[in-house]
Scaffold this motif. Sequence first.
Motif, PDB file in Angstrom:
ATOM      1  N   UNK A 251       0.867  -1.171   0.000  1.00 56.77           N
ATOM      2  CA  UNK A 251       0.000   0.000   0.000  1.00 56.77           C
ATOM      3  C   UNK A 251       0.912   1.231   0.000  1.00 56.77           C
ATOM      4  N   UNK A 252       1.021   1.951  -1.107  1.00 59.32           N
ATOM      5  CA  UNK A 252       2.010   3.023  -1.229  1.00 59.32           C
ATOM      6  C   UNK A 252       1.938   4.081  -0.132  1.00 59.32           C
ATOM      7  N   UNK A 253       0.743   4.378   0.371  1.00 61.29           N
ATOM      8  CA  UNK A 253       0.615   5.455   1.352  1.00 61.29           C
ATOM      9  C   UNK A 253       0.948   5.022   2.772  1.00 61.29           C
ATOM     10  N   UNK A 254       1.279   3.759   2.981  1.00 62.86           N
ATOM     11  CA  UNK A 254       1.656   3.323   4.318  1.00 62.86           C
ATOM     12  C   UNK A 254       3.146   3.524   4.594  1.00 62.86           C
ATOM     13  N   UNK A 255       3.931   3.787   3.571  1.00 68.49           N
ATOM     14  CA  UNK A 255       5.345   4.096   3.753  1.00 68.49           C
ATOM     15  C   UNK A 255       5.507   5.585   3.997  1.00 68.49           C
ATOM     16  N   UNK A 256       6.626   5.958   4.584  1.00 65.59           N
ATOM     17  CA  UNK A 256       6.896   7.367   4.868  1.00 65.59           C
ATOM     18  C   UNK A 256       7.741   8.006   3.774  1.00 65.59           C
ATOM     19  N   UNK A 257       8.791   7.309   3.346  1.00 62.92           N
ATOM     20  CA  UNK A 257       9.745   7.898   2.402  1.00 62.92           C
ATOM     21  C   UNK A 257       9.670   7.219   1.034  1.00 62.92           C
ATOM     22  N   UNK A 258      10.015   7.956  -0.023  1.00 65.75           N
ATOM     23  CA  UNK A 258      10.041   7.351  -1.347  1.00 65.75           C
ATOM     24  C   UNK A 258      11.006   6.165  -1.393  1.00 65.75           C
ATOM     25  N   UNK A 259      10.644   5.152  -2.159  1.00 64.27           N
ATOM     26  CA  UNK A 259      11.490   3.963  -2.261  1.00 64.27           C
ATOM     27  C   UNK A 259      11.075   3.115  -3.451  1.00 64.27           C
ATOM     28  N   UNK A 260      12.024   2.299  -3.912  1.00 64.43           N
ATOM     29  CA  UNK A 260      11.780   1.286  -4.938  1.00 64.43           C
ATOM     30  C   UNK A 260      11.705  -0.078  -4.270  1.00 64.43           C
ATOM     31  N   UNK A 261      10.796  -0.903  -4.767  1.00 63.69           N
ATOM     32  CA  UNK A 261      10.722  -2.309  -4.364  1.00 63.69           C
ATOM     33  C   UNK A 261      10.751  -3.153  -5.641  1.00 63.69           C
ATOM     34  N   UNK A 262      11.883  -3.800  -5.867  1.00 60.23           N
ATOM     35  CA  UNK A 262      12.052  -4.666  -7.032  1.00 60.23           C
ATOM     36  C   UNK A 262      11.724  -6.098  -6.610  1.00 60.23           C
ATOM     37  N   UNK A 263      10.652  -6.626  -7.145  1.00 59.46           N
ATOM     38  CA  UNK A 263      10.164  -7.940  -6.701  1.00 59.46           C
ATOM     39  C   UNK A 263      11.047  -9.072  -7.226  1.00 59.46           C
ATOM     40  N   UNK A 264      11.336 -10.022  -6.358  1.00 60.93           N
ATOM     41  CA  UNK A 264      12.113 -11.205  -6.702  1.00 60.93           C
ATOM     42  C   UNK A 264      11.143 -12.273  -7.196  1.00 60.93           C
ATOM     43  N   UNK A 298       7.090   4.034  -4.815  1.00 68.47           N
ATOM     44  CA  UNK A 298       6.105   4.796  -4.053  1.00 68.47           C
ATOM     45  C   UNK A 298       6.736   6.076  -3.524  1.00 68.47           C
ATOM     46  N   UNK A 299       5.915   7.099  -3.430  1.00 68.88           N
ATOM     47  CA  UNK A 299       6.362   8.372  -2.873  1.00 68.88           C
ATOM     48  C   UNK A 299       6.257   8.384  -1.352  1.00 68.88           C
ATOM     49  N   UNK A 300       5.330   7.609  -0.811  1.00 68.47           N
ATOM     50  CA  UNK A 300       5.136   7.597   0.631  1.00 68.47           C
ATOM     51  C   UNK A 300       4.309   8.776   1.108  1.00 68.47           C
ATOM     52  N   UNK A 301       4.023   8.757   2.400  1.00 67.96           N
ATOM     53  CA  UNK A 301       3.141   9.764   2.987  1.00 67.96           C
ATOM     54  C   UNK A 301       3.898  10.861   3.722  1.00 67.96           C
ATOM     55  N   UNK A 302       5.240  10.832   3.682  1.00 62.32           N
ATOM     56  CA  UNK A 302       6.034  11.837   4.375  1.00 62.32           C
ATOM     57  C   UNK A 302       5.976  13.189   3.692  1.00 62.32           C
ATOM     58  N   UNK A 303       6.523  14.182   4.362  1.00 65.03           N
ATOM     59  CA  UNK A 303       6.461  15.558   3.868  1.00 65.03           C
ATOM     60  C   UNK A 303       7.125  15.710   2.512  1.00 65.03           C
ATOM     61  N   UNK A 304       8.321  15.123   2.357  1.00 60.40           N
ATOM     62  CA  UNK A 304       9.032  15.264   1.085  1.00 60.40           C
ATOM     63  C   UNK A 304       8.290  14.608  -0.068  1.00 60.40           C
ATOM     64  N   UNK A 305       7.791  13.397   0.150  1.00 60.63           N
ATOM     65  CA  UNK A 305       7.037  12.714  -0.894  1.00 60.63           C
ATOM     66  C   UNK A 305       5.784  13.460  -1.302  1.00 60.63           C
ATOM     67  N   UNK A 306       5.082  14.016  -0.300  1.00 57.94           N
ATOM     68  CA  UNK A 306       3.879  14.800  -0.620  1.00 57.94           C
ATOM     69  C   UNK A 306       4.235  16.051  -1.410  1.00 57.94           C
ATOM     70  N   UNK A 307       5.376  16.659  -1.042  1.00 62.06           N
ATOM     71  CA  UNK A 307       5.777  17.876  -1.765  1.00 62.06           C
ATOM     72  C   UNK A 307       6.105  17.543  -3.212  1.00 62.06           C
ATOM     73  N   UNK A 308       6.814  16.440  -3.453  1.00 58.75           N
ATOM     74  CA  UNK A 308       7.123  16.053  -4.819  1.00 58.75           C
ATOM     75  C   UNK A 308       5.854  15.730  -5.601  1.00 58.75           C
ATOM     76  N   UNK A 309       4.895  15.084  -4.956  1.00 59.89           N
ATOM     77  CA  UNK A 309       3.639  14.760  -5.657  1.00 59.89           C
ATOM     78  C   UNK A 309       2.965  16.024  -6.169  1.00 59.89           C
ATOM     79  N   UNK A 310       2.844  17.031  -5.302  1.00 65.48           N
ATOM     80  CA  UNK A 310       2.187  18.264  -5.745  1.00 65.48           C
ATOM     81  C   UNK A 310       3.047  19.014  -6.760  1.00 65.48           C
TER      82      UNK A 310
END
Length: 654
Positions: A251-264, A298-310
């Motif tokens: 769930x992308x909004x449950x993380x705080x900071x932007x990140x990549x998850x490369x599935x194995x 995911x961008x996450x729900x943190x301040x920086x991610x929200x700022x980048x989204x907008x």
Amino acid sequence: MTTIRGDVLTLPGAELGPENPLPPLRPLDEAHHVDARTRADLPRDMARQVGYAPLRGVLPTRLLDGYGRERADLTLDTLILENDRLRVTVLPGLGGRVHSLFHKPTGHELLYRNPVFQPADFALNGAWFSGGIEWNIGATGHTTLSCAPVHAAEVTAPDGGPMLRLWEWERLRDLPFQVDLWLPDGSDFLYVGVRIRNPHEKPAPAYWWSNIAVPEERRVLAPADEAWHFGYERTLRRVPAPESDGVDRSYPLRSTYPADYFYEVPDGERRWIAALDDAGHGLVQTSTDLLRGRKLFLWGAGTGGRRWQSWLTEPGTGGYAEIQAGLARTQLEHVKLDAESEFAWLEAYGPLSADPVRTHGTDWAAARAEVAGRLDAALSRADVDEAYAAWRATADTEPGERLATGSGWGALEVLRTGEKLPGTPFDAATLGPAQEPWAELLRAGSLPVPRRVTPPGASLVGPAWRDMLETAPAEPLTEYHLGVAQWHAGDLAQAVRSWERGLELAPSTWPLLRCLAVADRESGHLERAADRYTEAFDDLCAERRDGEVWTAATAALGREAIEVLLAAGRTAAARTVWHRLRPATRERGRFRLLLACLLLAEGDTDGARAVFDAGFEVADLREGAEVVGETWARITDEPLPARYEFRMRPPEAS
């Protein structure tokens, strides 16, 4: 019946602006890399591909950094591919991006469709925009073709209907590619056939990730129990999926900071990824097995991610996440494409509806099985393999009606090599002003002398072009381009010698002086770099004319000069350069930030604070850059105002 037609799209947007006329000589500023210690702990094949042919710079392309954030109605050409189930909107002038994938029976948009066109500094060469499906080719990062035109034409699809072909010549790796899109009659799935060709006599590093923007209020599912996590701390580590560190990352909004998850994704498993809403509806992407990687960004729900989204979209319109599919397990890897061979695969994109209780339940295996079963019922693995085989029989079909025109760089390479590339013709008619001097070098053995004073055109840096420059008459412009090619090849000392030779007879010295200044800066000779930047900027100001290209050159050289002069402690000289910039340039956000740095160097902390208080927006702020926050920290201990908060990693990692 499936149809293809031209149309236009009007939406609020910022103009791209001109290319930066200065060749990008400095090392690539790319956030996606890991150190040798991290590589040593990776699986052997992954470590090998992470270390294979990393990109050092973006030559021969040029930087796109001339855009702003002032928006007006912008009209973009589109190509519409449509059947009775789906309507696909493609932007041929912007990398062939799929802007919209609309499912008619449900009335649902399956992608995140950006309501604005706002360039930002995320592509390898600068300008990029969010939303839709992007075809990333070249090297780790967003393609240099993100905001460039591609060729487009109609061809016959495997079922006899129309198919939209997109193709271009990717210049970082010197590889032609094509993307074929078609909608079988009555199909809920968009089929996409992709081919990357290596026509050369040596292997080449290949890179591909199909980047799909989806609304972030989704759960992202893929057939894997583990993933490789990569954050802006620049560490790559294996984590369980979907939950790691106590948080369900699907769930992308449950993380705080932007990140990549490369599935194995285990060998033998069907390749797919899906993003489903609370009701179990959404988008699924699947492919033939060659396209092995799957990823969630995911961008996450943190301040920086929200700022980048907008920043990238429009405040109040909802955010997005990215689901992706690539040639390797991670985007830090490049894959060897053998000489005179190709990579080809098929992708399919369409709607998926699944049981929301199972897809959003805590049993990850059950959720995945639900999606896999629904996908198999809608489009089986055998169906995809069969469609791939049928498409391969049409991949060499010569295009019919031309619907859009890309660059002339592919035509120049075909002119040089005489290569025949069935299905993707690079016609001589597409050669333009940028290619003309190089076509003359090919024909006559020398570059033409410019008829008027203008900044040098784009350089070519491939081995064959470098060889031609080395044997051409040693005119100043030839020495300039030869030095750029030698610099790209890693022969830095020879590049400097070429630029110094060019200076002796050059009527225009600032392009050569700037190259030498960069060489001084990279080799640690800061004082000499400052001298050369000062001399180069003086020469440019004496020579410059009115016009977009001169304004761009003045801004680019002035910015570099001020940065180096400040680093060398020559504050008064930096102020002189500042005053000689055009007034409109000084008002741009990047230069307001530079002014704050200049004021700090002059000891005027209050003046630097006033720049921040008045407000500015650095339109070309680089992904992951922290320069705004770092400058603020030099002014005050107060918290960074929210409007300047773009940090993409935890404070302890900064």
